[in-house]
Design an enzyme around this catalytic site. Structure first.
Site, mmCIF file in Angstrom:
data_model
loop_
_atom_site.group_PDB
_atom_site.id
_atom_site.type_symbol
_atom_site.label_atom_id
_atom_site.label_comp_id
_atom_site.label_asym_id
_atom_site.label_seq_id
_atom_site.Cartn_x
_atom_site.Cartn_y
_atom_site.Cartn_z
ATOM 1 N N PHE A 96 0.814 -1.195 0.063
ATOM 2 C CA PHE A 96 -0.039 -0.024 -0.104
ATOM 3 C C PHE A 96 0.922 1.334 -0.039
ATOM 4 O O PHE A 96 0.338 2.204 -0.483
ATOM 5 C CB PHE A 96 -0.837 0.039 1.146
ATOM 6 C CG PHE A 96 -0.261 0.400 2.341
ATOM 7 C CD1 PHE A 96 0.000 1.775 2.964
ATOM 8 C CD2 PHE A 96 0.261 -0.605 3.509
ATOM 9 C CE1 PHE A 96 0.639 1.822 4.115
ATOM 10 C CE2 PHE A 96 0.934 -0.502 4.627
ATOM 11 C CZ PHE A 96 1.168 1.079 4.773
ATOM 12 N N CYS A 120 9.444 1.486 3.416
ATOM 13 C CA CYS A 120 10.644 0.620 3.681
ATOM 14 C C CYS A 120 12.033 1.085 3.967
ATOM 15 O O CYS A 120 12.733 0.396 4.417
ATOM 16 C CB CYS A 120 10.527 -0.649 2.894
ATOM 17 S SG CYS A 120 10.978 -0.165 1.064
ATOM 18 N N LYS A 131 -1.203 -7.562 -9.051
ATOM 19 C CA LYS A 131 -2.203 -7.367 -7.980
ATOM 20 C C LYS A 131 -1.920 -6.065 -6.903
ATOM 21 O O LYS A 131 -0.886 -5.964 -6.353
ATOM 22 C CB LYS A 131 -2.492 -8.369 -7.181
ATOM 23 C CG LYS A 131 -3.462 -8.409 -6.097
ATOM 24 C CD LYS A 131 -3.603 -9.411 -4.966
ATOM 25 C CE LYS A 131 -2.840 -8.866 -3.728
ATOM 26 N NZ LYS A 131 -3.509 -7.465 -3.159
ATOM 27 N N GLU A 179 -4.883 -3.908 -2.040
ATOM 28 C CA GLU A 179 -6.682 -3.926 -1.908
ATOM 29 C C GLU A 179 -6.874 -2.526 -1.245
ATOM 30 O O GLU A 179 -8.075 -2.061 -1.060
ATOM 31 C CB GLU A 179 -7.160 -4.925 -1.170
ATOM 32 C CG GLU A 179 -6.530 -5.219 0.236
ATOM 33 C CD GLU A 179 -5.351 -6.322 0.298
ATOM 34 O OE1 GLU A 179 -5.089 -6.769 1.567
ATOM 35 O OE2 GLU A 179 -4.755 -6.045 -0.626
ATOM 36 N N ARG A 180 -5.847 -1.871 -0.455
ATOM 37 C CA ARG A 180 -6.027 -0.530 0.043
ATOM 38 C C ARG A 180 -5.849 0.647 -0.555
ATOM 39 O O ARG A 180 -6.681 1.649 -0.269
ATOM 40 C CB ARG A 180 -5.037 -0.370 1.250
ATOM 41 C CG ARG A 180 -5.123 -1.575 2.239
ATOM 42 C CD ARG A 180 -3.883 -1.258 3.443
ATOM 43 N NE ARG A 180 -4.139 -2.722 4.384
ATOM 44 C CZ ARG A 180 -3.219 -2.586 5.457
ATOM 45 N NH1 ARG A 180 -2.077 -1.691 5.394
ATOM 46 N NH2 ARG A 180 -3.099 -3.590 6.114
ATOM 47 N N GLU A 212 9.533 -3.388 13.137
ATOM 48 C CA GLU A 212 9.331 -1.917 12.240
ATOM 49 C C GLU A 212 7.974 -1.483 12.447
ATOM 50 O O GLU A 212 7.012 -2.011 12.377
ATOM 51 C CB GLU A 212 9.418 -2.655 10.689
ATOM 52 C CG GLU A 212 9.058 -1.541 9.945
ATOM 53 C CD GLU A 212 9.390 -1.999 8.354
ATOM 54 O OE1 GLU A 212 9.819 -1.271 7.441
ATOM 55 O OE2 GLU A 212 8.808 -3.275 7.841
ATOM 56 N N SER A 228 5.245 -6.815 3.798
ATOM 57 C CA SER A 228 5.450 -7.137 5.060
ATOM 58 C C SER A 228 6.389 -8.685 5.321
ATOM 59 O O SER A 228 6.312 -9.294 4.169
ATOM 60 C CB SER A 228 4.245 -7.335 6.098
ATOM 61 O OG SER A 228 3.499 -8.396 5.836
#
Length: 530
Positions: free
Chosen positions: A179, A311, A203, A206-207, A411, A256
């Site tokens: 995201f 990140c 893909k 989805e957020r 994190e 993640s």
């Protein structure tokens, strides 16, 4: 090369291109269209029974609804990509290069539209959202040099015998995106895949899928053939399909630790290549001889920009010697940062992506207090008058942390700077190298000797010397290592081209005698190459 889709697909009666996202801020679910699938060059209304609400992080209003793609829809997307590959792989490299040039031009003309999508769905401030697009655009521009990347090697190994290599595409490849960079990360993936002759199933998160959908539209506009890029949506079931379907040859993932390890293990167990960027805990080592103004400004920007949801965010500052006296000034500058909605003039950082992400970050701040650290600047409970329902966390500074604390080990992925103290450069290097992550590390110093020692001995894939976020430009590759990366071939640059291609070695024998007269007698002996 068109694929006839099943009649189960229903195209939206409304023009399926996405509306300008500046209008999305005021819309609610009662008027907002759903996010489409992009299959075989068409925006398709999903027949899914399950949907995910995408909410504006500043207002909690629903921006769009994202389908969990059905098994039939996923299969149609994979079939479209497989069918398109047979033609796309045979297009000349110059044709694919031309499409990358056209695509970069189209993206550049739509930067504001893409950025507004990111603000509405992800929560970044507008300037940072533009940066998201621009850093991805650089990868597309680098693919205009695909002819250089695909050059092989050739040598005459013996009289009349040549051996040479060519790079060939794999086939259908998949990209699974996070995201936090809705434009940049998709652009790390599908342009490299397409320029090297592959077709792609993408893909988006989805957020915040809007930016990826706009990119699909631009690909269509510049004439990238149907089926070469397909976009599917969903969560666990979609991931399982992409990591198991036999038509998919390789999977790229950024996200993640938990998801990345699952995707890497599942993809590789199913015989696929996989590259997976995972979590990070990036350190900045501040030496006493550093330029104070530069170091403080760099740390503040890198720690709190994008609400810490990078990140490569600089989440740990290691203060060596008396540089601990610089911490109060960092706090004062952090206090001056403006937290606001992403479209507000002068905003420095916006909301976090979801209430759950905010709650997790706040709990890790509390854990620091419980474990004995000092929270010198506490951003919890931050309120923005215009956006009372926003997922806001103000800049936070934790001091006197130790490497055993949760705030250091995990994190946080929020605007939180964890400060630790070290007596010497030796101690600082030992601390950084003991951390399980290896995305990036920076040192601030005026000493060439110290800088050289740091770059040589630090165990991180990307090193900054007086640079807080050392993300390489696309002529290089993103080279995180240790617990921050799974796989053996990195993203974009030459490594990215290697990931999406396979080497073929050809040995050919064209005898000079054959140009004069045919051989009358066959040889039954093993060739000696002499």
């Amino acid at each position: 090369m068109n694929v006839l889709l099943s009649t189960k697909f229903v195209r939206s009666s409304r023009y399926s291109r996405l509306a300008p996202f500046s209008s999305l801020l005021s819309r609610t679910i009662s008027t907002q269209t759903t996010t489409k699938l992009f299959i075989n060059g068409e925006f398709i209304e999903s027949q899914a029974s399950e949907w995910i609400d995408v909410r504006n992080p500043a207002t909690q209003e629903v921006v769009t609804r994202v389908p969990k793609s059905t098994p039939h829809e996923l299969n149609e997307a994979a079939h479209s990509a497989q069918h398109a590959f047979s033609e796309w792989r045979r297009t000349s490299v110059l044709t694919r290069q031309r499409k990358m040039l056209d695509l970069q031009h189209a993206i550049r003309n739509n930067i504001d539209r893409l950025a507004e999508s990111i603000v509405a769905e992800q929560g970044k401030v507008l300037s940072d959202a533009r940066g998201d697009v621009l850093r991805g655009l650089q990868v597309v521009e680098s693919m205009a040099g695909i002819t250089e990347y695909l050059l092989g090697h050739k040598i005459e190994v013996s009289a009349d015998m040549d051996t040479y290599t060519v790079r060939e595409p794999l086939g259908v490849v998949a990209g699974i995106c996070p995201f936090n960079f809705p434009a940049m990360i998709p652009l790390w993936m599908f342009p490299v895949a397409l320029a090297t002759g592959n077709t792609c199933l993408l893909k988006p998160s989805e957020r915040d899928p809007g930016a990826a959908m706009i990119l699909a539209e631009l690909c269509d506009q510049v004439g990238i053939p149907r089926g070469v890029l397909n976009i599917v949506h969903g969560s666990h079931d979609t991931v399982n399909f992409l990591t198991a379907d036999k038509r998919v040859r390789a999977v790229s993932f950024v996200g993640s630790d938990k998801a990345g390890k699952y995707i890497y293990e599942r993809a590789t167990q199913n015989g696929k290549r996989c590259q997976a960027n995972l979590g990070a805990k990036n350190h900045a080592v501040v030496l006493p001889d550093a330029d104070r103004e530069h170091a403080i400004n760099a740390i503040v920007g890198a720690a709190f920009g994008a609400a810490g949801q990078r990140c490569m965010a600089l989440s740990v500052a290691v203060f060596v010697g008396d540089t601990i006296d610089w911490i109060p000034e960092i706090i004062e500058r952090a206090k001056k940062l403006r937290v606001d909605g992403g479209m507000e003039q002068g905003a420095d950082l916006g909301p976090m992506i979801t209430p759950e992400a905010l709650k997790r970050a706040e709990s890790l701040i509390q854990s620091a207090i419980d474990e004995g650290a000092n929270v010198l600047l506490d951003g919890r409970g931050y309120k923005v008058a215009k956006y009372p329902n926003g997922n806001f966390l103000g800049p936070t500074v934790i001091d006197d942390a130790s490497s055993s604390m949760q705030c250091y080990q995990q994190e946080i992925f929020g605007p939180v700077l964890t400060c630790v103290h070290a007596k010497t450069l030796d101690d600082a290097l030992a601390l950084v190298n003991a951390n399980r992550y290896g995305n990036g590390a920076s040192v601030f110093t005026r000493s060439g000797a110290c800088a050289r020692r740091f770059q040589t001995e630090v165990e991180a894939g990307q090193v900054g010397i007086n640079v807080p976020i050392p993300v390489p430009l696309p002529m290089f590759s993103f080279t995180g290592n240790k617990g921050s990366f799974l796989g053996d071939t990195n993203f974009y640059g030459r490594s990215g081209v290697s990931f999406y291609t396979q080497l073929k070695t050809i040995t050919s024998h064209w005898r000079h005698q054959d140009a004069q007269a045919a051989e009358e007698r066959a040889s039954v002996h093993m060739p000696t190459h002499s």
